[in-house]
Enzyme design. Sequence first.
Site, PDB file in Angstrom:
ATOM      1  N   CYS A 118      51.651  39.949  42.723  1.00 34.32           N
ATOM      2  CA  CYS A 118      50.962  39.237  41.867  1.00 34.32           C
ATOM      3  C   CYS A 118      51.212  39.090  40.298  1.00 34.32           C
ATOM      4  O   CYS A 118      50.953  38.358  39.562  1.00 34.32           O
ATOM      5  CB  CYS A 118      49.503  39.633  41.583  1.00 34.32           C
ATOM      6  N   GLU A 162      46.201  36.621  49.165  1.00 32.60           N
ATOM      7  CA  GLU A 162      45.382  36.901  48.199  1.00 32.60           C
ATOM      8  C   GLU A 162      46.262  37.039  46.968  1.00 32.60           C
ATOM      9  O   GLU A 162      47.335  37.342  47.167  1.00 32.60           O
ATOM     10  CB  GLU A 162      44.486  38.218  48.456  1.00 32.60           C
ATOM     11  N   ARG A 206      36.649  42.670  39.826  1.00 34.39           N
ATOM     12  CA  ARG A 206      38.178  42.540  40.000  1.00 34.39           C
ATOM     13  C   ARG A 206      38.388  41.166  40.516  1.00 34.39           C
ATOM     14  O   ARG A 206      38.585  41.148  41.728  1.00 34.39           O
ATOM     15  CB  ARG A 206      38.639  43.541  40.806  1.00 34.39           C
ATOM     16  N   ARG A 208      39.964  37.992  42.183  1.00 32.08           N
ATOM     17  CA  ARG A 208      41.058  37.695  42.759  1.00 32.08           C
ATOM     18  C   ARG A 208      41.002  36.115  43.421  1.00 32.08           C
ATOM     19  O   ARG A 208      39.723  35.865  43.894  1.00 32.08           O
ATOM     20  CB  ARG A 208      41.331  38.548  44.010  1.00 32.08           C
TER      21      ARG A 208
END
Length: 241
Positions: A118, A162, A206, A208
């Site tokens: 990421c 993800e 968090r 995502r």
Amino acid sequence: MRGDKIKFCPTLLTGLDIVTAQNVKNITSNGKSTLRFIDLFAGLGGFHHAMEKIGNKWGFQTECVFASELRQDLRKLYSLNYGFPYEEINSDITLLTDENIIKTQVPDHDVLCAGFPCQPFSQAGKRKGFLDEGRGNMFDFICAIIEERAKSNDKPRFLLLENVSNLKGHDEGNTWRIIQERLDALGYYVSGEILSPHQFGIPQHRKRIYIVGLRKDLVDSKEYQPFEFPEKKEKLCDITK
């Protein structure tokens, strides 16, 4: 995928329940009631944990037939957590550049899971995206596996990916557009949603982006409905659990 997502993934992946509840045998590639999956950029095994939980819920077997993780310490933990032979965990997905290697090392599977790097798409750092050599091009290897399996008419039926939430707006939306276009060209309906554990009663903020791909030939295009992600609920989190 880091261990702090392990509790969250089962909540998200219950979207597969809609499919598996209908007829498990019809969705598996091996004709048996076993859902085979591969775990790319596996980390501690958040996706692995989620897949096992879905199988337990609906009473069928899940089997991880291929795993890949760069870090040695995480490969050891993955092997310890799930009994996957350490020596069989791929240590560098970039070695899968030859179609013959993919063919021999990556078995047929129903679900491709990948929490690809990421950092190139994060709000922090240089934000080079696909141009970040060694990290930004990891999505290419996901596509390479799909392309190679397609030659044998056994490409994965579902994709579960993800990344950081900023991916959706990175490069003024061009990054997300490219991902959608590439997966569409590979024969998948694609849906993406930004979710956070705190929206499901888990005490962690968090955000995502979660990306779900469904192989187009599995459904009637006239009847296809976009994948429905779990409903987000802003509710108090019990930090004692």
